[in-house]
Design an enzyme around this catalytic site. Structure first.
Site, mmCIF file in Angstrom:
data_model
loop_
_atom_site.group_PDB
_atom_site.id
_atom_site.type_symbol
_atom_site.label_atom_id
_atom_site.label_comp_id
_atom_site.label_asym_id
_atom_site.label_seq_id
_atom_site.Cartn_x
_atom_site.Cartn_y
_atom_site.Cartn_z
ATOM 1 N N TRP A 172 -6.004 5.508 -3.539
ATOM 2 C CA TRP A 172 -6.189 3.629 -2.358
ATOM 3 C C TRP A 172 -5.464 2.845 -3.068
ATOM 4 O O TRP A 172 -6.158 1.223 -2.572
ATOM 5 C CB TRP A 172 -7.826 4.298 -2.858
ATOM 6 C CG TRP A 172 -7.782 4.784 -3.914
ATOM 7 C CD1 TRP A 172 -7.983 6.182 -4.527
ATOM 8 C CD2 TRP A 172 -7.561 3.996 -5.096
ATOM 9 N NE1 TRP A 172 -8.369 5.626 -5.871
ATOM 10 C CE2 TRP A 172 -7.794 5.293 -6.585
ATOM 11 C CE3 TRP A 172 -7.334 2.652 -5.991
ATOM 12 C CZ2 TRP A 172 -7.729 4.085 -8.449
ATOM 13 C CZ3 TRP A 172 -7.288 1.944 -7.438
ATOM 14 C CH2 TRP A 172 -8.032 3.205 -8.158
ATOM 15 N N ASN A 173 -4.263 2.573 -4.000
ATOM 16 C CA ASN A 173 -4.248 1.464 -4.277
ATOM 17 C C ASN A 173 -3.623 0.847 -3.771
ATOM 18 O O ASN A 173 -3.676 -1.132 -3.767
ATOM 19 C CB ASN A 173 -3.096 1.384 -6.093
ATOM 20 C CG ASN A 173 -2.587 2.680 -6.121
ATOM 21 O OD1 ASN A 173 -2.253 3.335 -5.268
ATOM 22 N ND2 ASN A 173 -1.667 2.066 -6.568
ATOM 23 N N LYS A 192 -2.955 11.118 6.041
ATOM 24 C CA LYS A 192 -4.108 11.226 5.108
ATOM 25 C C LYS A 192 -4.220 10.500 4.233
ATOM 26 O O LYS A 192 -3.823 10.609 3.716
ATOM 27 C CB LYS A 192 -4.578 12.529 4.684
ATOM 28 C CG LYS A 192 -6.247 13.107 4.733
ATOM 29 C CD LYS A 192 -6.617 13.309 3.936
ATOM 30 C CE LYS A 192 -6.456 13.237 2.131
ATOM 31 N NZ LYS A 192 -7.769 12.137 1.876
ATOM 32 N N PRO A 193 -5.449 9.258 4.720
ATOM 33 C CA PRO A 193 -5.282 7.742 3.795
ATOM 34 C C PRO A 193 -6.595 8.590 2.965
ATOM 35 O O PRO A 193 -6.908 9.960 3.235
ATOM 36 C CB PRO A 193 -5.630 6.722 4.949
ATOM 37 C CG PRO A 193 -6.483 7.867 5.915
ATOM 38 C CD PRO A 193 -5.904 9.293 6.178
ATOM 39 N N GLY A 202 -0.001 10.362 -4.687
ATOM 40 C CA GLY A 202 -1.232 10.411 -6.202
ATOM 41 C C GLY A 202 -0.781 11.007 -7.401
ATOM 42 O O GLY A 202 0.092 10.613 -8.117
ATOM 43 N N SER A 203 -2.187 11.657 -7.860
ATOM 44 C CA SER A 203 -2.094 11.363 -9.557
ATOM 45 C C SER A 203 -1.577 13.117 -9.706
ATOM 46 O O SER A 203 -1.074 14.017 -9.268
ATOM 47 C CB SER A 203 -4.065 12.036 -9.443
ATOM 48 O OG SER A 203 -4.308 12.767 -9.383
ATOM 49 N N GLU A 233 5.284 12.086 -5.354
ATOM 50 C CA GLU A 233 5.725 10.675 -5.981
ATOM 51 C C GLU A 233 4.144 10.233 -7.247
ATOM 52 O O GLU A 233 2.619 9.838 -6.527
ATOM 53 C CB GLU A 233 5.175 8.892 -4.661
ATOM 54 C CG GLU A 233 6.207 9.658 -3.813
ATOM 55 C CD GLU A 233 7.297 9.415 -4.048
ATOM 56 O OE1 GLU A 233 7.980 8.454 -5.881
ATOM 57 O OE2 GLU A 233 8.706 8.899 -4.220
ATOM 58 N N LEU A 234 3.921 10.648 -7.640
ATOM 59 C CA LEU A 234 2.953 10.490 -8.927
ATOM 60 C C LEU A 234 2.420 9.159 -10.078
ATOM 61 O O LEU A 234 3.517 8.306 -9.734
ATOM 62 C CB LEU A 234 2.616 11.830 -9.649
ATOM 63 C CG LEU A 234 3.452 12.979 -8.757
ATOM 64 C CD1 LEU A 234 3.255 14.551 -9.832
ATOM 65 C CD2 LEU A 234 2.049 13.663 -7.795
ATOM 66 N N CYS A 268 0.579 2.013 -9.743
ATOM 67 C CA CYS A 268 1.527 3.907 -10.644
ATOM 68 C C CYS A 268 2.636 3.484 -11.834
ATOM 69 O O CYS A 268 2.529 3.449 -12.669
ATOM 70 C CB CYS A 268 2.335 4.741 -9.605
ATOM 71 S SG CYS A 268 2.729 3.481 -8.721
ATOM 72 N N GLU A 314 -2.574 8.283 -18.443
ATOM 73 C CA GLU A 314 -2.479 7.249 -17.567
ATOM 74 C C GLU A 314 -4.398 6.450 -16.665
ATOM 75 O O GLU A 314 -5.031 7.019 -17.414
ATOM 76 C CB GLU A 314 -2.530 7.755 -15.783
ATOM 77 C CG GLU A 314 -1.796 6.448 -15.298
ATOM 78 C CD GLU A 314 -1.918 7.224 -13.550
ATOM 79 O OE1 GLU A 314 -2.270 7.594 -13.141
ATOM 80 O OE2 GLU A 314 -0.879 6.505 -12.654
HETATM 81 P P1 NAD Z 1 -5.577 11.542 -6.329
HETATM 82 O O1 NAD Z 1 -4.434 12.346 -6.249
HETATM 83 O O2 NAD Z 1 -7.264 12.289 -6.735
HETATM 84 O O3 NAD Z 1 -5.713 11.485 -4.581
HETATM 85 C C1 NAD Z 1 -4.358 10.950 -3.768
HETATM 86 C C2 NAD Z 1 -4.557 11.715 -2.422
HETATM 87 O O4 NAD Z 1 -4.483 12.642 -2.510
HETATM 88 C C3 NAD Z 1 -6.062 11.658 -1.564
HETATM 89 O O5 NAD Z 1 -5.756 11.181 -0.040
HETATM 90 C C4 NAD Z 1 -7.111 12.938 -1.947
HETATM 91 O O6 NAD Z 1 -7.538 12.623 -0.371
HETATM 92 C C5 NAD Z 1 -6.362 13.875 -2.121
HETATM 93 N N1 NAD Z 1 -6.378 15.034 -2.138
HETATM 94 C C6 NAD Z 1 -6.893 15.211 -3.168
HETATM 95 N N2 NAD Z 1 -7.281 16.726 -3.598
HETATM 96 C C7 NAD Z 1 -6.784 17.495 -3.164
HETATM 97 C C8 NAD Z 1 -6.260 18.557 -3.103
HETATM 98 N N3 NAD Z 1 -6.459 19.421 -3.446
HETATM 99 N N4 NAD Z 1 -5.122 18.526 -2.354
HETATM 100 C C9 NAD Z 1 -4.369 17.649 -1.352
HETATM 101 N N5 NAD Z 1 -4.653 16.472 -1.461
HETATM 102 C C10 NAD Z 1 -5.907 16.069 -2.291
HETATM 103 O O7 NAD Z 1 -4.871 10.337 -6.667
HETATM 104 P P2 NAD Z 1 -5.578 8.313 -6.626
HETATM 105 O O8 NAD Z 1 -6.711 8.456 -7.421
HETATM 106 O O9 NAD Z 1 -5.972 8.450 -4.480
HETATM 107 O O10 NAD Z 1 -4.607 7.606 -6.591
HETATM 108 C C11 NAD Z 1 -3.921 7.563 -7.839
HETATM 109 C C12 NAD Z 1 -2.959 8.150 -8.522
HETATM 110 O O11 NAD Z 1 -1.696 7.573 -7.555
HETATM 111 C C13 NAD Z 1 -2.310 7.710 -10.257
HETATM 112 O O12 NAD Z 1 -2.408 8.500 -10.714
HETATM 113 C C14 NAD Z 1 -0.683 6.738 -9.049
HETATM 114 O O13 NAD Z 1 -0.228 7.052 -10.685
HETATM 115 C C15 NAD Z 1 -0.610 7.825 -8.234
HETATM 116 N N6 NAD Z 1 0.079 7.085 -7.325
HETATM 117 C C16 NAD Z 1 1.736 6.903 -7.876
HETATM 118 C C17 NAD Z 1 1.993 6.245 -6.984
HETATM 119 C C18 NAD Z 1 4.133 6.291 -7.091
HETATM 120 O O14 NAD Z 1 4.699 5.973 -6.011
HETATM 121 N N7 NAD Z 1 4.494 7.186 -7.746
HETATM 122 C C19 NAD Z 1 1.723 5.076 -5.975
HETATM 123 C C20 NAD Z 1 0.709 5.131 -5.882
HETATM 124 C C21 NAD Z 1 -0.598 5.435 -6.832
#
Ligand code: NAD
Length: 503
Positions: free
Chosen positions: A142-143, A166-167, A216-217, A238-239, A272, A370
């Site tokens: 979401w960031n 899937k946003p 994501g995370s 990309e975590l 991130c 993080e």
């Molecule tokens: P998140 O991991 O909670 O969620 C990311 C996405 O995954 C969401 O769309 C969510 O609905 C989906 N999701 C949730 N559970 C899932 C599952 N079991 N299987 C598949 N998908 C699932 O992360 P967040 O809170 O939305 O974003 C923050 C994180 O993203 C931080 O850790 C940040 O560092 C990371 N991030 C990384 C980059 C990069 O380029 N490396 C860029 C931006 C953000």
């Protein structure tokens, strides 16, 4: 609450005001399967358009986004709680991606003639073609709701793939608006679409895609990889990060402190690649900390309106706000000192004060995990060896920065374990589309940007074409004594070196 098909819709709140700003329906696993099947059927025609045809459609999208950038920024601002200056940077970034991959895609993934490695291989024509995975599924956080979804969709589309995104369930509105415009205002082919929901929807997307791009995370990234392993579907991940910034004696301290302030607090630290751990050489530590703290105290936090008037926006996700608050509280209880900030801001809305911490211990959560909020820690180090050791003492390896005299800073940068290091600079690698961006260690697998950012969406197909059409090749059946002896001599001649070739 985790959205599922049973909850039917997601209500989106403005984190800066607490007001409801929109809603989207939740897509069930069946809806996802149907969406993938629909665009899968349209993908061959999209691929057949070729680079020029696909570029023309993406150029139309670029022009629409630039013409509607204020409207898009308003939506992003309302669903993320960002300040205006940060909500407006996403569409120019996407325009740059379209221009870059529009110009370079053919060079990166067009058919190539391959030089033969030996005389034997030279008896054939060797070529390499890249064919896209038919359906790419993208799961985003979401960031930066558009950069991290459409930004990755652009090279996939240029490669000829169809894309389902899937946003994040926290911020689905901006992306849905763009896909709606692609369909209804631009009239684009039905090869890119959105499915909405949380883990359940994302899991279905993994199951039906041919390639999964996840941002994501690290915790969720591991689940994505495990799920994709069940169907042997390739992934790029990309975590998260815990990015270090090293300040060496002799650095321009004004630039270093301003860069640290921006890099640590940009997007309320919900990045991130935001600066989280700052290591400063002893001789300049006090001066640097004083400058940084003064800068951070001056930042204007709030919800700005039509004109850019604030530096720091809201915390988009309540659970992250709670996590950041706990990390800071635990650090303080364990001996850390707050130089400015350190607590939640007043509501309505979700706020955390821009914070500078010192006297932190390496084992504190704020130093190890993080911190997705406006918090930086500063640690005094004896010399560059200690700085490098502490900077690398982490399970993450996304990005880093080093400030100091150029030669020394570049030498230190080469020893930092991260996917990108900015020297006397901050986060600039994100804007250099021709450089790969990806994480080491638990910060990810794979890269976006550059040639890597488009090749990952393709399978390579080696095409070997015989130059002569004789009825029987020497290596084929039947194996006879004389044919075998000739083949043996020839392969020795090719593979051997020196006099061994002729024995
Ligand atoms: P998140 O991991 O909670 O969620 C990311 C996405 O995954 C969401 O769309 C969510 O609905 C989906 N999701 C949730 N559970 C899932 C599952 N079991 N299987 C598949 N998908 C699932 O992360 P967040 O809170 O939305 O974003 C923050 C994180 O993203 C931080 O850790 C940040 O560092 C990371 N991030 C990384 C980059 C990069 O380029 N490396 C860029 C931006 C953000």
């Amino acid at each position: 609450m985790e959205p599922t098909a049973a909850t039917e819709s997601i209500t989106v709140m403005n984190p800066a005001t607490g007001e409801e700003v929109g809603s989207v329906p939740v897509d069930s696993a069946g809806d996802v399967a149907a969406a993938v099947a629909r665009i899968r059927a349209n993908q061959p025609e999209w691929e057949a358009l070729g680079f020029k045809g696909r570029r023309e459609w993406l150029n139309k999208l670029r022009d629409w986004m630039l013409d509607n950038s204020d409207r898009i920024a308003d939506t992003l601002k309302s669903e993320t709680g960002k300040v205006r200056a940060e909500a407006t940077i996403e569409t120019p970034y996407l325009a740059d991606q379209i221009n870059y991959y529009g110009a370079k895609a053919e060079k990166f993934i067009g058919e190539q003639k391959i030089r033969p490695n030996s005389l034997l291989a030279a008896t054939r024509k060797l070529r390499l073609q890249y064919r896209p995975y038919p359906v790419v599924g993208l799961i985003s956080p979401w960031n930066f709701p558009l950069v991290l979804s459409m930004g990755d969709a652009i090279p996939a589309l240029m490669a000829g793939a169809a894309v389902v995104m899937k946003p994040s369930e926290i911020t689905p509105l901006g992306l849905n608006e763009i896909i709606d415009a692609w369909r209804n205002e631009i009239g684009g082919p039905d090869v890119i679409t959105v499915v909405n929901g949380g883990a359940e929807t994302a899991t279905a997307l993994i199951d039906h895609s041919d390639f999964v791009g996840f941002t994501g995370s690290d915790v969720t990234g591991k689940k994505v990889m495990a799920r994709a392993a069940e169907t042997l579907t390739p992934v790029s991940l990309e975590l998260g990060g815990k990015d270090p910034l090293i300040v060496l004696e002799g650095a321009n301290l004004e630039r270093a402190a301003n860069a640290a302030t921006w890099g640590g607090m940009l997007n309320s630290g919900q990045m991130c690649i935001s600066v989280e751990r700052i290591y400063v050489e002893d001789a300049i530590y006090d001066d640097f900390v004083e400058r940084l703290t003064a800068n951070v105290k001056e930042l204007r936090q709030g919800a700005d309106g039509e004109v850019a008037a604030c530096d720091i926006g809201a915390m988009t996700m309540l659970s992250q706000l709670e996590k950041v608050e706990k990390q800071v509280e635990d650090a303080v209880a364990d001996g850390a000192t707050v130089l400015t900030g350190g607590k939640r801001g007043e509501g309505p809305g979700q706020w955390f004060e821009p914070t500078v911490l010192v006297d932190c211990k390496p084992e504190m959560s704020v130093m190890e995990d993080e911190t997705f909020g406006p918090v930086v820690t500063v640690t005094r180090v004896a010399d560059e060896e200690e700085a490098i050791h502490l900077a690398n003492d982490t399970r993450y390896g996304l990005c880093a920065s080093v400030f100091g005299p150029r030669g020394r800073a570049e030498r230190v940068a080469r020893r930092v374990e991260a996917g990108a290091v900015n020297v006397n600079d901050m986060i600039f690698n994100m804007l250099a589309a021709s450089l790969p961006m990806g994480g080491w260690k638990e910060s990810g697998i794979g890269y976006r940007n550059g040639e890597y950012g488009i090749r990952k969406y393709c399978r390579s197909e080696a095409i070997v074409s015989a130059r002569t059409l004789i009825g029987r090749e020497l290596l084929w059946f039947p194996y006879t004594e004389s044919r075998h002896a000739i083949a043996n001599k020839l392969t020795r001649l090719i593979g051997g070196r020196g006099t061994r070739r002729f024995r």
